[in-house]
Design an enzyme around this catalytic site. Structure first.
Site, mmCIF file in Angstrom:
data_model
loop_
_atom_site.group_PDB
_atom_site.id
_atom_site.type_symbol
_atom_site.label_atom_id
_atom_site.label_comp_id
_atom_site.label_asym_id
_atom_site.label_seq_id
_atom_site.Cartn_x
_atom_site.Cartn_y
_atom_site.Cartn_z
ATOM 1 N N GLY A 158 8.659 -5.925 23.808
ATOM 2 C CA GLY A 158 7.411 -5.873 23.610
ATOM 3 C C GLY A 158 6.544 -6.718 23.646
ATOM 4 O O GLY A 158 5.503 -7.182 22.752
ATOM 5 N N SER A 195 4.318 -6.821 26.210
ATOM 6 C CA SER A 195 3.077 -6.545 26.959
ATOM 7 C C SER A 195 1.781 -6.523 26.552
ATOM 8 O O SER A 195 0.552 -6.668 26.869
ATOM 9 C CB SER A 195 3.272 -5.118 27.485
ATOM 10 N N ARG A 196 1.961 -6.780 24.940
ATOM 11 C CA ARG A 196 0.664 -6.776 24.276
ATOM 12 C C ARG A 196 1.062 -7.246 22.577
ATOM 13 O O ARG A 196 2.093 -7.395 22.441
ATOM 14 C CB ARG A 196 0.027 -5.530 24.192
ATOM 15 N N VAL A 249 13.998 -0.389 24.935
ATOM 16 C CA VAL A 249 15.107 -1.011 24.184
ATOM 17 C C VAL A 249 16.066 0.148 23.538
ATOM 18 O O VAL A 249 17.281 -0.525 23.339
ATOM 19 C CB VAL A 249 14.742 -2.116 23.410
ATOM 20 N N ASN A 273 11.127 -7.961 19.338
ATOM 21 C CA ASN A 273 10.029 -7.627 18.701
ATOM 22 C C ASN A 273 9.321 -6.251 19.159
ATOM 23 O O ASN A 273 8.753 -5.691 18.086
ATOM 24 C CB ASN A 273 8.796 -8.646 19.355
ATOM 25 N N SER A 281 9.624 -6.805 9.175
ATOM 26 C CA SER A 281 8.266 -6.430 8.230
ATOM 27 C C SER A 281 8.332 -6.659 6.999
ATOM 28 O O SER A 281 9.450 -6.166 6.316
ATOM 29 C CB SER A 281 7.927 -4.836 8.779
ATOM 30 N N TYR A 306 9.946 3.667 9.045
ATOM 31 C CA TYR A 306 9.544 2.135 9.521
ATOM 32 C C TYR A 306 10.123 1.288 8.582
ATOM 33 O O TYR A 306 10.971 0.285 9.059
ATOM 34 C CB TYR A 306 8.128 2.175 9.470
ATOM 35 N N ALA A 335 12.858 1.588 6.591
ATOM 36 C CA ALA A 335 14.197 1.703 6.659
ATOM 37 C C ALA A 335 14.900 1.003 7.938
ATOM 38 O O ALA A 335 15.611 0.292 7.869
ATOM 39 C CB ALA A 335 14.673 3.262 6.636
ATOM 40 N N ILE A 358 -0.939 -7.687 10.299
ATOM 41 C CA ILE A 358 -1.341 -8.630 11.621
ATOM 42 C C ILE A 358 -2.373 -7.805 12.638
ATOM 43 O O ILE A 358 -2.079 -6.616 12.680
ATOM 44 C CB ILE A 358 -0.049 -8.959 12.601
#
Ligand code: NAP
Length: 242
Positions: A11, A13-14, A64, A90, A142, A155, A157, A188
């Site tokens: 992850g 790319s950004r 992934v 990530n 997170s 998310y 979980a 973030i």
């Protein structure tokens, strides 16, 4: 200490992954930039790493969540770079919604990418770490995985699962000089959160501001060099989950 080592950043790319790629490149690591769909952006990240930090960097398309694709990609990275020493998991997605109405596909998509994707990348990298007699894995969790969050059952979980995975892998591989830690960001500023910031959220952050991608990248860089830390979860959340 990490100069000349190879780091895979998923992850990248950004957002947070892009910042991690630059941070590790600035410390002298060669970077495998993994992306899902943003080819041009990922190639630009790799180019910037090479031009600005004078390291080797290549972009790879890899979902992934796909076990076989993760294996093929890691094999390609091994062939291109010769070895892999650092893995930063990530890549992540959200599909928010109330649990009473959550679609099965939204639950599966988030678990498959965030949790199984992390497993897939670890599963196929461990052999390379064993060969090098060293390894450093950092998984981006997170604070939702620590505190829970209404509207993010899938998310939360997945991110709680990432913490369990991190601790088990840390225990399993410590004797082989392979460390595994997690970073748990709060709020973030990235495309994932761009429409979500409001006064209530800012009030819930003791430091009174949303985090920057560089705040997370700094914690990752610290853990990469922290030889005596494994199985740890570092929150980067301005105090939100105190
Ligand atoms: P983002 O800006 O939405 O970027 C997500 C990245 O993940 C992109 O590079 C994307 O690639 C990649 N990706 C998505 N699905 C993938 C897949 N199946 N295979 C490979 N790559 C995939 O997200 P972010 O805010 O930087 O978040 C990065 C990580 O931090 C995530 O794990 C997220 O859960 C976690 N996090 C973020 C926050 C926050 O406030 N932003 C807070 C806590 C935790 P493409 O560009 O190619 O699509």
């Amino acid at each position: 200490m990490i100069k000349g080592k190879t780091a895979i950043v998923t992850g990248a790319s950004r957002g947070i992954g892009e910042a991690i790629a630059y941070k590790l490149a600035s410390m002298g690591a060669n970077i495998a930039v993994i992306y899902a769909g943003s080819k041009e952006s990922a190639e630009n990240v790799a180019k910037l790493c090479e031009e600005k930090y004078k390291v080797k960097a290549i972009a790879y398309n890899c979902d992934v969540a796909n076990f076989d694709m993760a294996k093929e990609t890691i094999n390609k990275i091994k062939a291109d770079f010769g070895a892999v020493h650092i893995l930063i998991n990530n890549a992540g997605v959200t599909r928010d919604g109330l649990v009473a109405m959550m679609k099965e596909e939204d639950f599966d998509k988030v678990l498959d990418t965030n949790l199984k994707g992390t497993f897939n990348m670890i599963r196929h990298s461990v052999g390379l770490f064993l060969r090098e007699k060293e390894g450093c894995i950092i998984n981006i969790s997170s604070i939702s995985g620590i505190m829970g969050n209404a509207g993010q059952a899938n998310y939360s979980a997945s991110k709680a699962g990432v913490i369990g995975l991190t601790k088990s892998v840390a225990r399993e591989l410590a004797s082989r000089n392979i460390r595994c830690n997690a970073v748990a960001p709060g709020f973030i500023a990235t495309s994932m959160t761009e429409n979500l910031v409001n006064d209530a959220i800012l009030k819930a952050i003791p430091l009174g501001r949303v985090g920057k991608v560089e705040d997370v990248a700094s914690a990752v860089a610290y853990l990469v060099e922290a030889d005596y830390i494994t199985g740890e979860v570092i929150k980067v959340d301005g105090g939100m989950a105190i």
